[in-house]
Write a protein that holds these residues in place. Structure first.
Motif, PDB file in Angstrom:
ATOM      1  N   GLY A  40       0.785  -1.229   0.000  1.00  0.00           N
ATOM      2  CA  GLY A  40       0.000   0.000   0.000  1.00  0.00           C
ATOM      3  C   GLY A  40       0.820   1.284   0.000  1.00  0.00           C
ATOM      4  N   THR A  44       2.881   0.208  -7.039  1.00  0.00           N
ATOM      5  CA  THR A  44       2.139  -0.080  -8.278  1.00  0.00           C
ATOM      6  C   THR A  44       1.599   1.212  -8.878  1.00  0.00           C
ATOM      7  N   SER A  45       1.087   2.084  -8.034  1.00  0.00           N
ATOM      8  CA  SER A  45       0.528   3.343  -8.543  1.00  0.00           C
ATOM      9  C   SER A  45       1.605   4.133  -9.288  1.00  0.00           C
TER      10      SER A  45
HETATM   11  N1  LIG Z   1      -7.953   2.967  -7.944  1.00  0.00           N
HETATM   12  C1  LIG Z   1      -7.730   3.286  -6.664  1.00  0.00           C
HETATM   13  N2  LIG Z   1      -8.704   3.867  -5.917  1.00  0.00           N
HETATM   14  C2  LIG Z   1      -8.498   4.217  -4.635  1.00  0.00           C
HETATM   15  N3  LIG Z   1      -7.346   4.014  -3.987  1.00  0.00           N
HETATM   16  C3  LIG Z   1      -6.345   3.433  -4.664  1.00  0.00           C
HETATM   17  C4  LIG Z   1      -6.466   3.040  -6.040  1.00  0.00           C
HETATM   18  N4  LIG Z   1      -5.290   2.495  -6.448  1.00  0.00           N
HETATM   19  C5  LIG Z   1      -4.472   2.545  -5.363  1.00  0.00           C
HETATM   20  N5  LIG Z   1      -5.103   3.099  -4.310  1.00  0.00           N
HETATM   21  C6  LIG Z   1      -4.533   3.310  -2.964  1.00  0.00           C
HETATM   22  O1  LIG Z   1      -3.248   3.865  -3.127  1.00  0.00           O
HETATM   23  C7  LIG Z   1      -2.352   3.338  -2.156  1.00  0.00           C
HETATM   24  C8  LIG Z   1      -1.153   2.750  -2.857  1.00  0.00           C
HETATM   25  O2  LIG Z   1      -1.535   1.539  -3.496  1.00  0.00           O
HETATM   26  P1  LIG Z   1      -0.516   0.720  -4.393  1.00  0.00           P
HETATM   27  O3  LIG Z   1      -1.241  -0.457  -4.954  1.00  0.00           O
HETATM   28  O4  LIG Z   1       0.143   1.627  -5.351  1.00  0.00           O
HETATM   29  O5  LIG Z   1       0.559   0.243  -3.306  1.00  0.00           O
HETATM   30  P2  LIG Z   1       1.697  -0.856  -3.429  1.00  0.00           P
HETATM   31  O6  LIG Z   1       2.901  -0.277  -2.776  1.00  0.00           O
HETATM   32  O7  LIG Z   1       1.851  -1.301  -4.849  1.00  0.00           O
HETATM   33  O8  LIG Z   1       1.141  -2.018  -2.526  1.00  0.00           O
HETATM   34  P3  LIG Z   1       1.244  -3.627  -2.707  1.00  0.00           P
HETATM   35  O9  LIG Z   1       2.662  -3.989  -2.350  1.00  0.00           O
HETATM   36  O10 LIG Z   1       0.259  -4.125  -1.729  1.00  0.00           O
HETATM   37  O11 LIG Z   1       0.889  -3.947  -4.131  1.00  0.00           O
HETATM   38  C9  LIG Z   1      -3.132   2.332  -1.336  1.00  0.00           C
HETATM   39  O12 LIG Z   1      -3.564   2.971  -0.160  1.00  0.00           O
HETATM   40  C10 LIG Z   1      -4.304   1.996  -2.233  1.00  0.00           C
HETATM   41  O13 LIG Z   1      -5.426   1.645  -1.461  1.00  0.00           O
END
Ligand SMILES: Nc1ncnc2c1ncn2[C@@H]1O[C@H](COP(=O)(O)OP(=O)(O)OP(=O)(O)O)[C@@H](O)[C@H]1O
Length: 248
Positions: A40, A44-45
């Protein structure tokens, strides 16, 4: 030398909640860059904003020297990626899946067998991908990303769900690809130990903010392991190793 990836002051909110906050990132050409953060944290974002799968609110992205704007960009043909879980036609073989990818990319079939061999899955014949182990699917995803011999690989958690042997194999493979083809590799993971074994530079993201970019060589020279450094950063403790200067 141009950086393979340059992100400048990138921010993104979704439904009013900030998920990326003023991110700057520099992946140097030819290096393996480990993008480390908890579940989180925003890994990925950020990777999606590199491709403009999601559009940043502010900030810029440059891949292989090309500024990425909304829509497709010819530079994408020089980049291989795994972002989120790779999807295959499960009733088709590895070769057939690669053929379809070639058609999609407008590429010839001549690299298919060589790439499947590089990834150690050339002998799978007519076996349907639906019957592959997770490790084999991950190799196929890497083969697909590698097919056009890209200059840059963007890999979101490529070792997720793999068993220890699978993790070792993917690590060795990525290092080989990096050494033999001088491919720049941006790889995200929440597995600290794994990134410390593969990466030249580590970028640490937490709650949508980039906390530091640091050289593994420098950490090692100072006798600091990545876990100690990471925990120090998160706890706001003594860093001991200065991160690279950040952004512009
Ligand atoms: N489409 C969306 N709508 C609302 N919130 C989102 C969306 N995409 C991501 N988030 C939020 O943005 C934050 C970052 O998410 P992200 O998936 O980028 O993290 P991550 O580091 O890749 O985590 P993981 O290792 O679990 O994949 C999280 O709090 C997630 O809930």
């Amino acid at each position: 030398m141009t950086n393979a990836v340059e992100v400048r002051h990138l921010s993104k909110s979704i439904e009013g909640s900030p998920i990326l906050n003023d991110i700057c990132m520099n992946v140097r050409q030819g290096e393996v860059y480990g993008f480390l953060g908890a579940n989180g944290a925003g890994k990925t974002s950020l990777m999606k904003t590199l491709y403009h799968i999601i559009f940043p609110d502010t900030g810029t992205v440059c891949l292989l020297g090309e500024t990425i704007n909304k829509g497709n960009n010819p530079v994408f043909s020089r980049i291989g990626s795994i972002i989120e879980s790779p999807v295959f036609y499960s009733h088709l073989s590895a070769y057939e899946n690669m053929e379809l990818h070639c058609r999609y990319m407008g590429a010839g079939y001549e690299n298919i067998m060589e790439t499947l061999s590089l990834l150690g899955i050339a002998e799978t014949g007519k076996k349907a991908v639906g019957k592959f182990s997770l490790g084999m699917k991950q190799r196929l995803a890497l083969a697909r990303a590698m097919l056009t011999k890209p200059d840059l690989l963007i890999l979101d958690e490529p070792i997720n769900g793999l068993d220890p042997q699978g993790i070792i194999e993917v690590r060795e493979l990525l290092l080989r690809i990096n050494h033999e083809y001088h491919t720049s590799i941006l790889i995200s993971s929440h597995i600290l130990d794994e990134l410390s074994k593969i990466a030249d530079t580590i970028g640490i993201i937490d709650h949508g903010a980039m906390l530091a970019e640091v050289s593994m060589k420098e950490l090692t020279a100072k006798g600091i392991d990545l876990e100690t450094y990471y925990l120090g950063l998160l706890g706001g403790g003594e860093k001991n190793v200065e991160p690279y200067p950040h952004g512009n």
